[in-house]
Write a protein that holds these residues in place. Sequence first.
Motif, PDB file in Angstrom:
ATOM      1  N   SER A 270       0.827  -1.208   0.000  1.00 56.40           N
ATOM      2  CA  SER A 270       0.000   0.000   0.000  1.00 56.40           C
ATOM      3  C   SER A 270       0.863   1.261   0.000  1.00 56.40           C
ATOM      4  O   SER A 270       1.964   1.269   0.570  1.00 56.40           O
ATOM      5  N   HIS A 271       0.336   2.317  -0.616  1.00 61.80           N
ATOM      6  CA  HIS A 271       1.064   3.586  -0.691  1.00 61.80           C
ATOM      7  C   HIS A 271       0.073   4.704  -0.965  1.00 61.80           C
ATOM      8  O   HIS A 271      -1.122   4.461  -1.236  1.00 61.80           O
ATOM      9  N   ALA A 272       0.537   5.932  -0.878  1.00 61.53           N
ATOM     10  CA  ALA A 272      -0.335   7.073  -1.166  1.00 61.53           C
ATOM     11  C   ALA A 272      -0.844   7.008  -2.611  1.00 61.53           C
ATOM     12  O   ALA A 272      -0.135   6.557  -3.509  1.00 61.53           O
ATOM     13  N   MET A 274      -3.051   5.078  -3.934  1.00 56.12           N
ATOM     14  CA  MET A 274      -3.107   3.711  -4.430  1.00 56.12           C
ATOM     15  C   MET A 274      -4.432   3.437  -5.125  1.00 56.12           C
ATOM     16  O   MET A 274      -5.495   3.893  -4.685  1.00 56.12           O
ATOM     17  N   ASP A 275      -4.346   2.678  -6.221  1.00 54.86           N
ATOM     18  CA  ASP A 275      -5.561   2.271  -6.926  1.00 54.86           C
ATOM     19  C   ASP A 275      -5.726   0.762  -6.820  1.00 54.86           C
ATOM     20  O   ASP A 275      -5.019   0.103  -6.053  1.00 54.86           O
ATOM     21  N   ALA A 276      -6.643   0.205  -7.580  1.00 58.92           N
ATOM     22  CA  ALA A 276      -6.978  -1.223  -7.479  1.00 58.92           C
ATOM     23  C   ALA A 276      -6.150  -2.100  -8.418  1.00 58.92           C
ATOM     24  O   ALA A 276      -6.274  -3.332  -8.364  1.00 58.92           O
ATOM     25  N   ILE A 277      -5.305  -1.500  -9.255  1.00 63.48           N
ATOM     26  CA  ILE A 277      -4.620  -2.269 -10.297  1.00 63.48           C
ATOM     27  C   ILE A 277      -3.764  -3.411  -9.739  1.00 63.48           C
ATOM     28  O   ILE A 277      -3.824  -4.540 -10.259  1.00 63.48           O
ATOM     29  N   PRO A 278      -2.933  -3.213  -8.687  1.00 70.92           N
ATOM     30  CA  PRO A 278      -2.129  -4.337  -8.196  1.00 70.92           C
ATOM     31  C   PRO A 278      -2.983  -5.513  -7.708  1.00 70.92           C
ATOM     32  O   PRO A 278      -2.597  -6.677  -7.873  1.00 70.92           O
ATOM     33  N   ILE A 279      -4.142  -5.216  -7.134  1.00 74.44           N
ATOM     34  CA  ILE A 279      -5.026  -6.272  -6.640  1.00 74.44           C
ATOM     35  C   ILE A 279      -5.676  -7.002  -7.804  1.00 74.44           C
ATOM     36  O   ILE A 279      -5.728  -8.239  -7.837  1.00 74.44           O
ATOM     37  N   GLU A 280      -6.149  -6.248  -8.761  1.00 76.75           N
ATOM     38  CA  GLU A 280      -6.747  -6.866  -9.946  1.00 76.75           C
ATOM     39  C   GLU A 280      -5.727  -7.705 -10.706  1.00 76.75           C
ATOM     40  O   GLU A 280      -6.055  -8.773 -11.242  1.00 76.75           O
ATOM     41  N   ASP A 281      -4.486  -7.238 -10.737  1.00 76.90           N
ATOM     42  CA  ASP A 281      -3.426  -7.991 -11.415  1.00 76.90           C
ATOM     43  C   ASP A 281      -3.152  -9.306 -10.696  1.00 76.90           C
ATOM     44  O   ASP A 281      -2.977 -10.351 -11.339  1.00 76.90           O
ATOM     45  N   ALA A 282      -3.119  -9.278  -9.364  1.00 76.12           N
ATOM     46  CA  ALA A 282      -2.900 -10.506  -8.602  1.00 76.12           C
ATOM     47  C   ALA A 282      -4.007 -11.514  -8.871  1.00 76.12           C
ATOM     48  O   ALA A 282      -3.749 -12.719  -9.043  1.00 76.12           O
ATOM     49  N   ILE A 283      -5.243 -11.042  -8.918  1.00 75.15           N
ATOM     50  CA  ILE A 283      -6.377 -11.923  -9.177  1.00 75.15           C
ATOM     51  C   ILE A 283      -6.276 -12.527 -10.574  1.00 75.15           C
ATOM     52  O   ILE A 283      -6.499 -13.730 -10.778  1.00 75.15           O
ATOM     53  N   PRO A 303     -10.244   2.770  -3.013  1.00 76.92           N
ATOM     54  CA  PRO A 303     -10.281   1.906  -4.197  1.00 76.92           C
ATOM     55  C   PRO A 303      -9.645   0.539  -3.965  1.00 76.92           C
ATOM     56  O   PRO A 303     -10.156  -0.481  -4.441  1.00 76.92           O
ATOM     57  N   ALA A 304      -8.558   0.515  -3.219  1.00 75.87           N
ATOM     58  CA  ALA A 304      -7.894  -0.763  -2.947  1.00 75.87           C
ATOM     59  C   ALA A 304      -8.734  -1.623  -2.008  1.00 75.87           C
ATOM     60  O   ALA A 304      -8.857  -2.840  -2.206  1.00 75.87           O
ATOM     61  N   LEU A 305      -9.326  -1.005  -0.989  1.00 80.08           N
ATOM     62  CA  LEU A 305     -10.187  -1.762  -0.074  1.00 80.08           C
ATOM     63  C   LEU A 305     -11.393  -2.345  -0.804  1.00 80.08           C
ATOM     64  O   LEU A 305     -11.792  -3.496  -0.552  1.00 80.08           O
ATOM     65  N   ASP A 306     -11.970  -1.561  -1.704  1.00 81.72           N
ATOM     66  CA  ASP A 306     -13.124  -2.051  -2.476  1.00 81.72           C
ATOM     67  C   ASP A 306     -12.716  -3.270  -3.313  1.00 81.72           C
ATOM     68  O   ASP A 306     -13.467  -4.252  -3.409  1.00 81.72           O
TER      69      ASP A 306
END
Length: 379
Positions: A270-272, A274-283, A303-306
């Motif tokens: 996580s960082h300032a 942050m968007d959802a892209i790293p999570i979507e990429d992992a999935i 966005p990342a929590l969502d």
Amino acid sequence: MTKPTASPASCRQRRTSVLAIPLLSFALWSGSIGVAAQAAEPGKDGATGNLPRILVLATGGTIAGQADPRATGAYKSGQITGEQLMQSVPGLDKLAKLNAEQISSIGSQDMNDKVWFALARRIQEAFDKNEADGVVITHGTDTLEETAFFLDNVVRGDKPVVIVGSMRPATAVSADGPGNLYQAVQVAADPRARGRGVMAVLNDKIQGARSVTKTNTTSIETFSSPNDGPVGYVDTAGGIRFMTQAAGFKRATYKLPAGEQLPRVAIVYSHANMDAIPIEDAISHGAKGIVLAGVGDGNTSKPALDALEAAAKKGIIVVRSTRVRSGFVTRNVEVDDDKNGFVVSEDLNPQKARVLTQLLIVGGVTAPAELQKAFTATW
């Protein structure tokens, strides 16, 4: 996945010849070890020849490194065998009967499931067949804490397993490897080390597998346990001082899968902004679990929590950890974990939370409530 350089068959062949290592650091260090070996307290009475049997499993790392001309201080990891390392440390034969086996010859940045499984199976075999009273593993420092934690969760029994490394290669003028290896054998040979799980021994300190972490890029004072502190100290001349009594062998152990690979679990940092892209990429790459290295108390952006909540609804395990060096991640304080189906890592840093998540998935534990019990089992 990087493969270890030695096959399982060759791993178990004890070397019959040892190359001499004319290293300045070993020669300098050996000048003071003679008295230390006399004053140390081996696990059993050396005068009667009834010394404990210690199996040394070598994996490579800086402790087995040699200088490289590309730059001042540069070196190549894993160039010296475990047998050579042992022969270069005077006094080890006064502590234990030693046998060395080479599991791999890699830098620990290349540590992988195959080497982990080879270590776990060889250690368990040695204990089950009563081949050894303790095990010492030589290892690089970059992922030492992950290997220690993995083994702590899969090796059964109460015999000591000690993992050791160094911050300076064997060819350095002030190499720390010889002293660390001596003390690691000293701890593994001590009967008071039984029932304490896997321990890391470096720089005169004994650290528990759950808490130990690397805190500095180059200092020999790099390993510490921010939440718990060391479980003991080693004075080569004065002996071993454990700070607490062994509480008995109550930790959970998990079975290894039939193959040589653990399920894919991603760590997302996580960082300032942050968007959802790293999570979507992992999935999209088939992650069965996601560990959040969150800010503060394991938090992250909306966005990342969502995206993490959506992942949990798909059956992907989501564990909230923190990028902060110390402290516990607490449920339902900043994030509604119950509503989102999240697990919190408690005191485990992201890399160790990942290992435990992998083992739990292998064991068929996937319900958030049961996962949370496993993360908090020792508390």
